[in-house]
Design a protein around this motif. Structure first.
Motif, PDB file in Angstrom:
ATOM      1  N   ILE A 139       1.211  -1.130   0.169  1.00  0.00           N
ATOM      2  CA  ILE A 139      -0.243   0.012  -0.454  1.00  0.00           C
ATOM      3  C   ILE A 139       0.709   0.992   0.071  1.00  0.00           C
ATOM      4  O   ILE A 139       1.993   1.810   0.781  1.00  0.00           O
ATOM      5  CB  ILE A 139      -1.064  -0.287   1.107  1.00  0.00           C
ATOM      6  CG1 ILE A 139      -2.174  -1.104   1.544  1.00  0.00           C
ATOM      7  CG2 ILE A 139      -1.515   1.283   0.967  1.00  0.00           C
ATOM      8  CD1 ILE A 139      -2.097  -0.832   2.606  1.00  0.00           C
ATOM      9  N   GLU A 140       0.917   2.140  -0.820  1.00  0.00           N
ATOM     10  CA  GLU A 140       1.272   3.851  -0.837  1.00  0.00           C
ATOM     11  C   GLU A 140       0.444   4.438  -1.273  1.00  0.00           C
ATOM     12  O   GLU A 140      -0.605   4.989  -1.482  1.00  0.00           O
ATOM     13  CB  GLU A 140       2.105   3.774  -2.549  1.00  0.00           C
ATOM     14  CG  GLU A 140       3.041   2.097  -2.573  1.00  0.00           C
ATOM     15  CD  GLU A 140       4.148   2.770  -1.758  1.00  0.00           C
ATOM     16  OE1 GLU A 140       5.088   3.723  -0.876  1.00  0.00           O
ATOM     17  OE2 GLU A 140       5.385   1.392  -2.048  1.00  0.00           O
ATOM     18  N   ALA A 181       2.325   2.179   9.857  1.00  0.00           N
ATOM     19  CA  ALA A 181       3.021   3.429   9.645  1.00  0.00           C
ATOM     20  C   ALA A 181       3.722   4.639   9.668  1.00  0.00           C
ATOM     21  O   ALA A 181       2.768   5.354  10.154  1.00  0.00           O
ATOM     22  CB  ALA A 181       2.824   3.166   7.967  1.00  0.00           C
ATOM     23  N   ASN A 182       4.327   5.122   9.684  1.00  0.00           N
ATOM     24  CA  ASN A 182       5.053   6.613   9.837  1.00  0.00           C
ATOM     25  C   ASN A 182       4.874   6.987   8.741  1.00  0.00           C
ATOM     26  O   ASN A 182       5.057   6.288   7.994  1.00  0.00           O
ATOM     27  CB  ASN A 182       6.320   6.601  10.935  1.00  0.00           C
ATOM     28  CG  ASN A 182       6.480   6.165  11.838  1.00  0.00           C
ATOM     29  OD1 ASN A 182       5.938   6.425  12.798  1.00  0.00           O
ATOM     30  ND2 ASN A 182       7.411   5.825  12.344  1.00  0.00           N
ATOM     31  N   LYS A 216       3.166  11.401   2.909  1.00  0.00           N
ATOM     32  CA  LYS A 216       3.590   9.364   2.497  1.00  0.00           C
ATOM     33  C   LYS A 216       3.511   8.427   3.847  1.00  0.00           C
ATOM     34  O   LYS A 216       3.842   8.517   4.500  1.00  0.00           O
ATOM     35  CB  LYS A 216       4.571   9.486   1.223  1.00  0.00           C
ATOM     36  CG  LYS A 216       4.545  10.563   0.147  1.00  0.00           C
ATOM     37  CD  LYS A 216       5.070  10.325  -0.905  1.00  0.00           C
ATOM     38  CE  LYS A 216       5.286  11.016  -2.072  1.00  0.00           C
ATOM     39  NZ  LYS A 216       4.239  11.157  -2.722  1.00  0.00           N
ATOM     40  N   TYR A 217       2.915   7.464   3.154  1.00  0.00           N
ATOM     41  CA  TYR A 217       3.062   6.459   4.003  1.00  0.00           C
ATOM     42  C   TYR A 217       3.050   5.006   3.160  1.00  0.00           C
ATOM     43  O   TYR A 217       3.161   4.938   2.412  1.00  0.00           O
ATOM     44  CB  TYR A 217       2.195   6.309   5.040  1.00  0.00           C
ATOM     45  CG  TYR A 217       0.664   6.097   4.773  1.00  0.00           C
ATOM     46  CD1 TYR A 217       0.028   4.908   4.607  1.00  0.00           C
ATOM     47  CD2 TYR A 217      -0.036   7.527   4.454  1.00  0.00           C
ATOM     48  CE1 TYR A 217      -1.452   5.031   4.232  1.00  0.00           C
ATOM     49  CE2 TYR A 217      -1.496   7.417   3.831  1.00  0.00           C
ATOM     50  CZ  TYR A 217      -1.929   6.130   3.859  1.00  0.00           C
ATOM     51  OH  TYR A 217      -3.018   5.972   2.559  1.00  0.00           O
ATOM     52  N   SER A 218       3.291   3.978   4.346  1.00  0.00           N
ATOM     53  CA  SER A 218       3.335   2.805   3.196  1.00  0.00           C
ATOM     54  C   SER A 218       3.118   1.416   4.243  1.00  0.00           C
ATOM     55  O   SER A 218       3.649   1.236   4.742  1.00  0.00           O
ATOM     56  CB  SER A 218       4.699   2.221   2.100  1.00  0.00           C
ATOM     57  OG  SER A 218       5.783   2.215   2.969  1.00  0.00           O
ATOM     58  N   PHE A 219       2.462  -0.032   3.155  1.00  0.00           N
ATOM     59  CA  PHE A 219       2.147  -0.945   4.127  1.00  0.00           C
ATOM     60  C   PHE A 219       2.617  -1.701   3.052  1.00  0.00           C
ATOM     61  O   PHE A 219       2.439  -2.168   2.334  1.00  0.00           O
ATOM     62  CB  PHE A 219       1.043  -1.067   4.632  1.00  0.00           C
ATOM     63  CG  PHE A 219       0.807  -0.404   5.477  1.00  0.00           C
ATOM     64  CD1 PHE A 219       0.563  -0.931   6.948  1.00  0.00           C
ATOM     65  CD2 PHE A 219      -0.354   0.578   5.348  1.00  0.00           C
ATOM     66  CE1 PHE A 219       0.568   0.580   7.938  1.00  0.00           C
ATOM     67  CE2 PHE A 219      -0.875   2.093   6.780  1.00  0.00           C
ATOM     68  CZ  PHE A 219      -0.038   2.041   7.570  1.00  0.00           C
TER      69      PHE A 219
END
Length: 375
Positions: free
Chosen positions: A26-27, A55-56, A61-64
């Motif tokens: 995930i972005e 996610a920080n 922006k964050y990602s998983f």
């Protein structure tokens, strides 16, 4: 997805997410937020486990990353860096996640999210478009309902509740149309599960499941739903009740079969269940009226391993003078699992020959059914 007029919330234990061979990513990006966001939380269930990750957020922006065997519902929520309280309408997003790369873009609020790279979310958007006019009516009805309750206008509350039940059924039927028209959609099992509800009408639901693609039936959620259907068949009205044995508060084993020869209500409940406790006065009234006419009750508690004292206190406080049993295993209660209980209160009325003759008799409905059978 469909909206419900009255919401019941269940609590599930969360397990830390620890996966070293991700097959989904995930972005996400955040733009034009009034307050700075420091973190995004992800929660979802897969293969019978409830998982959580965080996610920080760096430069918006964050990602998983993780592993999935199929598309599943997920909830994402934000944490603000300045301590601003979360607004669940604006700061929580409900989406599907699935194997592959998913891109999320939120503008102004987290719930205002655009999802790309996902067949599941594209299908969900299609369903939501199909439901939009009905959901708009439900939102308006919920606002009227809240005002009527605040005004303590009981007549309006009752009237709006009836409107809500009718509208819920219209929403259910739109979901049914989607299921029938999209047997290969990755969200169809999820939509069918929601449509079927807690008390599955096997004659209605089984033909819908039969048309779903074999690939989807073979997923974990497909297999789990097939097992629900299997239990629904065994516990349908007209079927013989399955026997079970559990201990009463004194440790004495009690079997359902020992009640044969009477009408017996198997009542699944728990001391911690508010709706169950609210229902108990109706059950007490029916029991006191018909206990000398061939009616009895077997209470089955879903209290937890550390909950025996609370169970016993609830029995005393609510004046439940009939037989009570439990294995004190909470939602893992063996009898409740055998009968596919996924929400309480839940009950079954069994005739003197051991045949299920009614289910989920609430409020005055229990007394009315007993009057039909015993008066």
């Amino acid at each position: 997805m469909k909206k419900i007029f009255l919401l019941a919330v269940g609590a599930f234990p969360l397990m830390a997410l620890a996966q070293d061979k991700p097959n989904f990513t995930i972005e996400g990006s955040l733009k034009n937020f009034k307050n700075p966001v420091s973190m995004v939380y992800l929660n979802y269930a897969t293969d019978g486990k409830r998982l959580a990750d965080s996610a920080n957020v760096v430069d918006g922006k964050y990602s998983f990353k993780g592993t999935l065997s199929e598309a599943v519902k997920a909830q994402l929520a934000v944490k603000y860096a300045d301590g601003t309280p979360r607004n669940n309408r604006r700061d929580v997003a409900q989406i599907y996640i699935e194997p592959g790369k998913i891109t999320l873009a939120s503008v102004d609020s987290f719930s205002n999210v655009k999802v790309t790279g996902s067949k599941s979310n594209a299908d969900n958007d299609k369903l939501n478009a199909q439901l939009k006019s009905l959901n708009d009516k439900m939102n308006e009805l919920n606002a009227r309902f809240a005002k009527a309750r605040a005004d303590k206008d009981d007549a309006a509350v009752a009237s709006i509740r009836k409107e809500g039940m009718k509208l819920q059924e219209e929403i259910r039927q739109e979901n049914k149309k989607f299921i029938a028209a999209n047997p290969k959609s990755p969200i169809v099992i999820s939509v069918l599960s929601s449509y079927a509800g807690y008390n599955i009408d096997i004659d209605d639901v089984e033909p819908l499941f039969a048309k779903i693609s074999p690939e989807l039936k073979n997923t974990p959620s497909g297999k789990a739903f097939a097992e629900k259907l299997n239990i629904a068949r065994k516990t349908a009205i007209g079927q013989p009740a399955m026997d079970f044995t559990q201990n009463d508060p004194n440790g004495k084993p009690v079997s359902l079969s020992s009640f044969k020869g009477k009408y017996v209500l198997v009542d699944f409940w728990a001391s911690w269940c508010g709706p169950c406790r609210a229902e108990n006065p109706h059950v007490v009234k029916a029991y006191n009226k018909y206990k000398d006419k061939g009616f009895d009750i077997l209470g089955v508690s879903l209290d937890n391993p550390d909950g025996k004292d609370k169970w016993l206190k609830a029995i005393e406080d609510d004046k439940l003078t009939w037989t009570q049993v439990s294995d004190l295993q909470g939602w893992n209660n063996a009898a409740s699992k055998k009968y596919g209980v996924s929400a309480i209160p839940m009950n079954l009325l069994i005739d003197p020959n051991g045949i299920i003759v009614a289910k989920n008799l609430r409020g005055a409905a229990l007394e009315q059914k007993l009057a039909e059978l015993l008066d």
